[in-house]
Motif scaffolding. Structure first.
Motif, PDB file in Angstrom:
ATOM      1  N   TYR A 128      65.544  32.598  15.558  1.00  0.00           N
ATOM      2  CA  TYR A 128      66.271  33.795  15.951  1.00  0.00           C
ATOM      3  C   TYR A 128      67.771  33.500  15.947  1.00  0.00           C
ATOM      4  CZ  TYR A 128      61.618  34.314  18.063  1.00  0.00           C
ATOM      5  OH  TYR A 128      60.271  34.323  18.283  1.00  0.00           O
ATOM      6  N   ARG A 129      68.550  34.529  15.764  1.00  0.00           N
ATOM      7  CA  ARG A 129      70.008  34.381  15.760  1.00  0.00           C
ATOM      8  C   ARG A 129      70.505  33.981  17.148  1.00  0.00           C
ATOM      9  NH1 ARG A 129      73.730  38.159  17.277  1.00  0.00           N
ATOM     10  NH2 ARG A 129      72.121  39.783  17.286  1.00  0.00           N
ATOM     11  N   PHE A 196      63.824  43.858  17.386  1.00  0.00           N
ATOM     12  CA  PHE A 196      64.162  43.034  16.216  1.00  0.00           C
ATOM     13  C   PHE A 196      65.669  42.854  16.043  1.00  0.00           C
ATOM     14  CE2 PHE A 196      59.903  44.747  15.221  1.00  0.00           C
ATOM     15  CZ  PHE A 196      59.221  43.546  15.073  1.00  0.00           C
ATOM     16  N   VAL A 201      66.533  39.683  13.617  1.00  0.00           N
ATOM     17  CA  VAL A 201      65.520  39.617  12.566  1.00  0.00           C
ATOM     18  C   VAL A 201      65.642  40.830  11.656  1.00  0.00           C
ATOM     19  CG1 VAL A 201      63.041  39.637  12.095  1.00  0.00           C
ATOM     20  CG2 VAL A 201      63.936  38.295  14.004  1.00  0.00           C
ATOM     21  N   GLN A 202      65.692  40.578  10.358  1.00  0.00           N
ATOM     22  CA  GLN A 202      65.740  41.637   9.365  1.00  0.00           C
ATOM     23  C   GLN A 202      64.505  41.563   8.469  1.00  0.00           C
ATOM     24  OE1 GLN A 202      67.896  44.178   9.041  1.00  0.00           O
ATOM     25  NE2 GLN A 202      68.954  43.462  10.901  1.00  0.00           N
ATOM     26  N   LEU A 256      58.120  41.819   7.646  1.00  0.00           N
ATOM     27  CA  LEU A 256      58.956  40.866   8.376  1.00  0.00           C
ATOM     28  C   LEU A 256      59.012  39.520   7.658  1.00  0.00           C
ATOM     29  CD1 LEU A 256      57.811  41.785  11.972  1.00  0.00           C
ATOM     30  CD2 LEU A 256      60.007  42.324  10.904  1.00  0.00           C
ATOM     31  N   PRO A 257      60.017  38.687   7.969  1.00  0.00           N
ATOM     32  CA  PRO A 257      60.170  37.402   7.272  1.00  0.00           C
ATOM     33  C   PRO A 257      58.972  36.470   7.480  1.00  0.00           C
ATOM     34  CG  PRO A 257      62.134  37.939   8.542  1.00  0.00           C
ATOM     35  CD  PRO A 257      61.092  38.917   8.952  1.00  0.00           C
ATOM     36  N   PHE A 260      58.684  34.570  10.961  1.00  0.00           N
ATOM     37  CA  PHE A 260      58.857  35.302  12.227  1.00  0.00           C
ATOM     38  C   PHE A 260      57.580  35.302  13.050  1.00  0.00           C
ATOM     39  CE2 PHE A 260      58.364  39.075  14.847  1.00  0.00           C
ATOM     40  CZ  PHE A 260      59.434  38.886  15.705  1.00  0.00           C
TER      41      PHE A 260
END
Length: 332
Positions: A128-129, A196, A201-202, A256-257, A260
């Motif tokens: 996560y960022r 998200f 999260v993208q 989603l990635p 994730f």
């Protein structure tokens, strides 16, 4: 090349133990007999001559051990003999064998579980960022890690000024995904629309939920990268497809990635949580949410904990029947 040939010869000797032992015994007996005859010619009796010869040789067992050391890999030979002895001992005691195997299995399983948790939480960085600014927000009563009331969550969002944002997510639950006569059970979680973006999260395909879609749950969903590959064959046109979840119609908004996950690595489906700010959840619902917040820059966990403790006291005074002795606990 000579060294490799020597190793091959030693290995060959190691696995031809019976024949090798017979050869050693015959050679030893031959030398022993010659020495005994020499002693007898010197005037000793047959019994005394053999005893003296055995003393000079050091005995059959020690001589074979010495020859074994020179002829092969002694450590491997010893290990193979020990393993053979262990198997014979286990075969004689089946009850002990079962107990030992079960104990080893449980021990290995527990060790693997502990390593997995340590790997996920301590070794591998969270995907996560700015993960260092993320905090789990628990309610605390007897258990310091109690799930959260939707009503208290909504009040935290309205009344706090230390978090950039606070999001909520439901525990994972079973969901039946159906499309074109095909049905399969997966784990699903419901999340607030800001969940998200808060994590940074993208999606790799499509888009995330909007606030408006969060107010009207049961219509749109996101899927995991794994589900996209396994159920939809990685089809680029998956976004916009209609499916059914527990017999209710849904449209896939995005994928989603691959890396994730949140709380559960097995979740494959995410849908809007659909909390209604106008609803009095203290009268209609208990505590069942997970909550996560992102601290504002330069706000410490200690300051955040102090702020949320004060907020919990205000909510206790405002809603004593629901919040008496309930506190807030923050954890990275």
């Amino acid at each position: 090349m000579r060294k490799l040939r020597s190793i091959a010869v030693r290995l060959g000797r190691l696995f031809s133990t019976t024949r090798r032992e017979r050869e050693w015994k015959a050679e030893f007996e031959s030398h022993l007999e010659m020495h005994t005859e020499d002693k007898m010619r010197a005037g000793l009796s047959a019994e005394e001559a053999r005893r003296q010869a055995l003393i000079e040789f050091g005995g059959l067992a020690s001589t074979k051990d010495s020859m074994r050391d020179q002829a092969g890999f002694v450590w491997l030979d010893t290990a193979l003999r020990d393993v053979g002895y262990a198997f014979r001992a286990l075969r004689r005691s089946p009850a002990f064998t079962v107990t030992a195997i079960l104990s080893l299995t449980l021990g290995l399983g527990a060790s693997l579980a502990v390593f997995t948790v340590a790997d996920n939480l301590l070794i591998r960085p969270l995907p996560y960022r700015d993960a260092s600014r993320l905090l789990m927000i628990w309610e605390s009563h007897v258990d310091p890690h109690n799930v959260v009331s939707p009503a208290n969550y909504l009040d935290w969002k309205r009344q706090n000024d230390i978090f950039e944002d606070i999001a909520a997510v439901s525990p994972a639950r079973s969901a039946i995904l159906t499309r074109n006569g095909r049905a399969e059970e997966f784990l699903a979680q419901s999340v607030t629309a800001n969940f998200f973006p808060l994590l940074g999260v993208q999606p790799v395909r499509g888009r995330l939920f909007t606030g408006k879609e969060d107010r009207a749950p049961g219509q749109v969903m996101l899927i995991s990268y794994r589900l996209w590959q396994s159920w939809f064959g990685g089809n680029e046109n998956v976004v916009g497809r209609n499916v059914a979840i527990n017999s209710l119609p849904f449209t896939i908004l995005g994928v989603l990635p691959p890396n994730f996950h949140f709380l559960s690595r097995d979740t494959e489906i995410w849908a809007p949580l659909g909390l209604d700010p106008a609803r009095d959840y203290r009268k209609t619902s208990g505590r069942w949410l997970f909550s996560i917040g992102r601290l504002r820059p330069h706000v410490t966990i200690r300051n955040a904990q102090s702020h949320m403790a004060a907020l919990a006291r205000r909510l206790e005074q405002a809603y004593p029947e629901f919040n008496t002795n309930w506190r807030v606990n923050l954890e990275p």
